[in-house]
Design a protein around this motif. Structure first.
Motif, PDB file in Angstrom:
ATOM      1  N   VAL A  32       4.050  17.123   9.084  1.00  0.00           N
ATOM      2  CA  VAL A  32       4.657  15.946   8.488  1.00  0.00           C
ATOM      3  C   VAL A  32       6.024  16.313   7.922  1.00  0.00           C
ATOM      4  O   VAL A  32       6.179  17.342   7.261  1.00  0.00           O
ATOM      5  CB  VAL A  32       3.761  15.368   7.372  1.00  0.00           C
ATOM      6  CG1 VAL A  32       4.406  14.169   6.712  1.00  0.00           C
ATOM      7  CG2 VAL A  32       2.404  15.002   7.930  1.00  0.00           C
ATOM      8  N   TYR A  33       6.990  15.462   8.201  1.00  0.00           N
ATOM      9  CA  TYR A  33       8.361  15.658   7.739  1.00  0.00           C
ATOM     10  C   TYR A  33       8.843  14.384   7.070  1.00  0.00           C
ATOM     11  O   TYR A  33       8.533  13.282   7.529  1.00  0.00           O
ATOM     12  CB  TYR A  33       9.296  15.980   8.909  1.00  0.00           C
ATOM     13  CG  TYR A  33       8.931  17.231   9.642  1.00  0.00           C
ATOM     14  CD1 TYR A  33       9.401  18.471   9.218  1.00  0.00           C
ATOM     15  CD2 TYR A  33       8.094  17.195  10.746  1.00  0.00           C
ATOM     16  CE1 TYR A  33       9.051  19.628   9.884  1.00  0.00           C
ATOM     17  CE2 TYR A  33       7.746  18.348  11.412  1.00  0.00           C
ATOM     18  CZ  TYR A  33       8.233  19.560  10.982  1.00  0.00           C
ATOM     19  OH  TYR A  33       7.875  20.701  11.635  1.00  0.00           O
ATOM     20  N   ALA A  34       9.618  14.531   5.994  1.00  0.00           N
ATOM     21  CA  ALA A  34      10.310  13.388   5.413  1.00  0.00           C
ATOM     22  C   ALA A  34      11.522  13.121   6.296  1.00  0.00           C
ATOM     23  O   ALA A  34      12.243  14.043   6.679  1.00  0.00           O
ATOM     24  CB  ALA A  34      10.738  13.699   3.984  1.00  0.00           C
ATOM     25  N   LEU A  35      11.725  11.872   6.641  1.00  0.00           N
ATOM     26  CA  LEU A  35      12.839  11.475   7.490  1.00  0.00           C
ATOM     27  C   LEU A  35      13.964  10.966   6.605  1.00  0.00           C
ATOM     28  O   LEU A  35      13.714  10.291   5.595  1.00  0.00           O
ATOM     29  CB  LEU A  35      12.383  10.368   8.453  1.00  0.00           C
ATOM     30  CG  LEU A  35      13.384   9.822   9.444  1.00  0.00           C
ATOM     31  CD1 LEU A  35      13.840  10.921  10.409  1.00  0.00           C
ATOM     32  CD2 LEU A  35      12.776   8.662  10.213  1.00  0.00           C
ATOM     33  N   SER A  36      15.201  11.283   6.956  1.00  0.00           N
ATOM     34  CA  SER A  36      16.341  10.818   6.151  1.00  0.00           C
ATOM     35  C   SER A  36      16.337   9.296   6.082  1.00  0.00           C
ATOM     36  O   SER A  36      15.922   8.613   7.026  1.00  0.00           O
ATOM     37  CB  SER A  36      17.656  11.319   6.743  1.00  0.00           C
ATOM     38  OG  SER A  36      17.928  10.668   7.968  1.00  0.00           O
ATOM     39  N   ARG A  37      16.777   8.766   4.956  1.00  0.00           N
ATOM     40  CA  ARG A  37      16.776   7.315   4.748  1.00  0.00           C
ATOM     41  C   ARG A  37      17.635   6.605   5.794  1.00  0.00           C
ATOM     42  O   ARG A  37      17.279   5.532   6.281  1.00  0.00           O
ATOM     43  CB  ARG A  37      17.258   6.991   3.340  1.00  0.00           C
ATOM     44  CG  ARG A  37      17.250   5.498   3.051  1.00  0.00           C
ATOM     45  CD  ARG A  37      17.324   5.195   1.569  1.00  0.00           C
ATOM     46  NE  ARG A  37      17.363   3.786   1.322  1.00  0.00           N
ATOM     47  CZ  ARG A  37      16.306   2.973   1.328  1.00  0.00           C
ATOM     48  NH1 ARG A  37      15.119   3.458   1.597  1.00  0.00           N
ATOM     49  NH2 ARG A  37      16.434   1.690   1.084  1.00  0.00           N
ATOM     50  N   GLU A  38      18.793   7.197   6.139  1.00  0.00           N
ATOM     51  CA  GLU A  38      19.688   6.573   7.109  1.00  0.00           C
ATOM     52  C   GLU A  38      18.997   6.415   8.467  1.00  0.00           C
ATOM     53  O   GLU A  38      19.043   5.352   9.087  1.00  0.00           O
ATOM     54  CB  GLU A  38      20.971   7.389   7.275  1.00  0.00           C
ATOM     55  CG  GLU A  38      21.826   7.475   6.031  1.00  0.00           C
ATOM     56  CD  GLU A  38      21.310   8.488   5.009  1.00  0.00           C
ATOM     57  OE1 GLU A  38      20.608   9.452   5.399  1.00  0.00           O
ATOM     58  OE2 GLU A  38      21.584   8.294   3.821  1.00  0.00           O
ATOM     59  N   ALA A  39      18.332   7.474   8.931  1.00  0.00           N
ATOM     60  CA  ALA A  39      17.637   7.412  10.217  1.00  0.00           C
ATOM     61  C   ALA A  39      16.459   6.441  10.143  1.00  0.00           C
ATOM     62  O   ALA A  39      16.227   5.670  11.081  1.00  0.00           O
ATOM     63  CB  ALA A  39      17.157   8.804  10.625  1.00  0.00           C
ATOM     64  N   GLY A  40      15.729   6.459   9.044  1.00  0.00           N
ATOM     65  CA  GLY A  40      14.594   5.553   8.884  1.00  0.00           C
ATOM     66  C   GLY A  40      15.016   4.096   8.877  1.00  0.00           C
ATOM     67  O   GLY A  40      14.378   3.249   9.519  1.00  0.00           O
ATOM     68  N   MET A  41      16.084   3.775   8.167  1.00  0.00           N
ATOM     69  CA  MET A  41      16.574   2.394   8.132  1.00  0.00           C
ATOM     70  C   MET A  41      17.077   1.956   9.506  1.00  0.00           C
ATOM     71  O   MET A  41      16.895   0.803   9.906  1.00  0.00           O
ATOM     72  CB  MET A  41      17.663   2.228   7.072  1.00  0.00           C
ATOM     73  CG  MET A  41      17.146   2.316   5.644  1.00  0.00           C
ATOM     74  SD  MET A  41      15.864   1.117   5.238  1.00  0.00           S
ATOM     75  CE  MET A  41      16.820  -0.388   5.191  1.00  0.00           C
ATOM     76  N   ALA A  42      17.714   2.869  10.247  1.00  0.00           N
ATOM     77  CA  ALA A  42      18.183   2.538  11.592  1.00  0.00           C
ATOM     78  C   ALA A  42      17.003   2.206  12.505  1.00  0.00           C
ATOM     79  O   ALA A  42      17.058   1.242  13.282  1.00  0.00           O
ATOM     80  CB  ALA A  42      18.994   3.693  12.169  1.00  0.00           C
ATOM     81  N   ILE A  43      15.917   2.970  12.404  1.00  0.00           N
ATOM     82  CA  ILE A  43      14.720   2.691  13.205  1.00  0.00           C
ATOM     83  C   ILE A  43      14.105   1.365  12.779  1.00  0.00           C
ATOM     84  O   ILE A  43      13.707   0.549  13.611  1.00  0.00           O
ATOM     85  CB  ILE A  43      13.710   3.851  13.077  1.00  0.00           C
ATOM     86  CG1 ILE A  43      14.280   5.111  13.720  1.00  0.00           C
ATOM     87  CG2 ILE A  43      12.367   3.474  13.702  1.00  0.00           C
ATOM     88  CD1 ILE A  43      13.491   6.358  13.420  1.00  0.00           C
ATOM     89  N   LEU A  44      14.042   1.114  11.471  1.00  0.00           N
ATOM     90  CA  LEU A  44      13.485  -0.132  10.948  1.00  0.00           C
ATOM     91  C   LEU A  44      14.274  -1.345  11.440  1.00  0.00           C
ATOM     92  O   LEU A  44      13.699  -2.392  11.737  1.00  0.00           O
ATOM     93  CB  LEU A  44      13.469  -0.084   9.417  1.00  0.00           C
ATOM     94  CG  LEU A  44      12.820  -1.260   8.690  1.00  0.00           C
ATOM     95  CD1 LEU A  44      11.345  -1.359   9.066  1.00  0.00           C
ATOM     96  CD2 LEU A  44      12.979  -1.101   7.192  1.00  0.00           C
ATOM     97  N   GLN A  45      15.583  -1.197  11.565  1.00  0.00           N
ATOM     98  CA  GLN A  45      16.445  -2.281  12.025  1.00  0.00           C
ATOM     99  C   GLN A  45      16.454  -2.420  13.541  1.00  0.00           C
ATOM    100  O   GLN A  45      17.096  -3.310  14.083  1.00  0.00           O
ATOM    101  CB  GLN A  45      17.869  -2.073  11.509  1.00  0.00           C
ATOM    102  CG  GLN A  45      17.965  -2.172  10.007  1.00  0.00           C
ATOM    103  CD  GLN A  45      19.276  -1.640   9.456  1.00  0.00           C
ATOM    104  OE1 GLN A  45      20.123  -1.158  10.206  1.00  0.00           O
ATOM    105  NE2 GLN A  45      19.432  -1.732   8.155  1.00  0.00           N
TER     106      GLN A  45
END
Length: 153
Positions: free
Chosen positions: A64-77
């Motif tokens: 398990v890895y924490a994903l950077s917020r920027e990458a996570g928000m891009a995937i969410l969008q």
């Protein structure tokens, strides 16, 4: 008149289809991206979400890895991005994502949903597969994932 409201933790698996080499075990696996959050509900209808955190679970070894917020928000969008190794931060055992306190719920609201709890072994010896990296506190002689002889840590 009465109102029913509250704050609840939530977890959502995001639709993401990238595969790559796992930094932990070196095997080829799929990135499974999850978002955890807190949600205010009013009559069981979710109204506001906050404290979003993003995690990646590798399909090969369960790391398990924490994903950077920027990458996570891009995937969410729904943007088409590629997760780089620099976007991933290893989650230390029992850091709150899987409920190391035995409650099944982490400090950030993660409910588990089938993820193992590496921090909740209760002092039992740990065995690690030298081939795929699978860890267990059960007394397996052979790895349940790949069949290789387990070793003690």
């Amino acid at each position: 008149m009465f109102f029913i409201g509250g704050i609840m933790p939530g977890t959502k698996q995001l639709d993401f289809g990238q595969t790559g080499i796992c930094p932990r075990c070196g095997s080829y696996g799929r990135y499974q991206v999850y978002m955890t959050y807190l949600c205010f509900t009013f009559f069981f209808i979710p109204l506001f979400r906050w404290n979003r955190k993003f995690y990646v679970k590798m399909s090969c070894c369960g790391a398990v890895y924490a994903l950077s917020r920027e990458a996570g928000m891009a995937i969410l969008q729904g943007r088409d991005i590629e997760i780089e190794e620099s976007d991933l931060t290893p989650v230390p055992d029992g850091s709150g994502w899987g409920g190391a306190d035995g409650s099944g719920q982490g400090r950030d609201g993660w409910q588990g949903n089938g993820w193992s709890d590496p921090g909740g072994r209760g002092g039992r010896p740990v065995r690690r597969c030298p081939s795929c990296g699978y860890e267990t506190s059960e007394d397996f002689t052979y790895c349940p994932k790949c069949g290789t002889r387990m070793e003690r840590e």
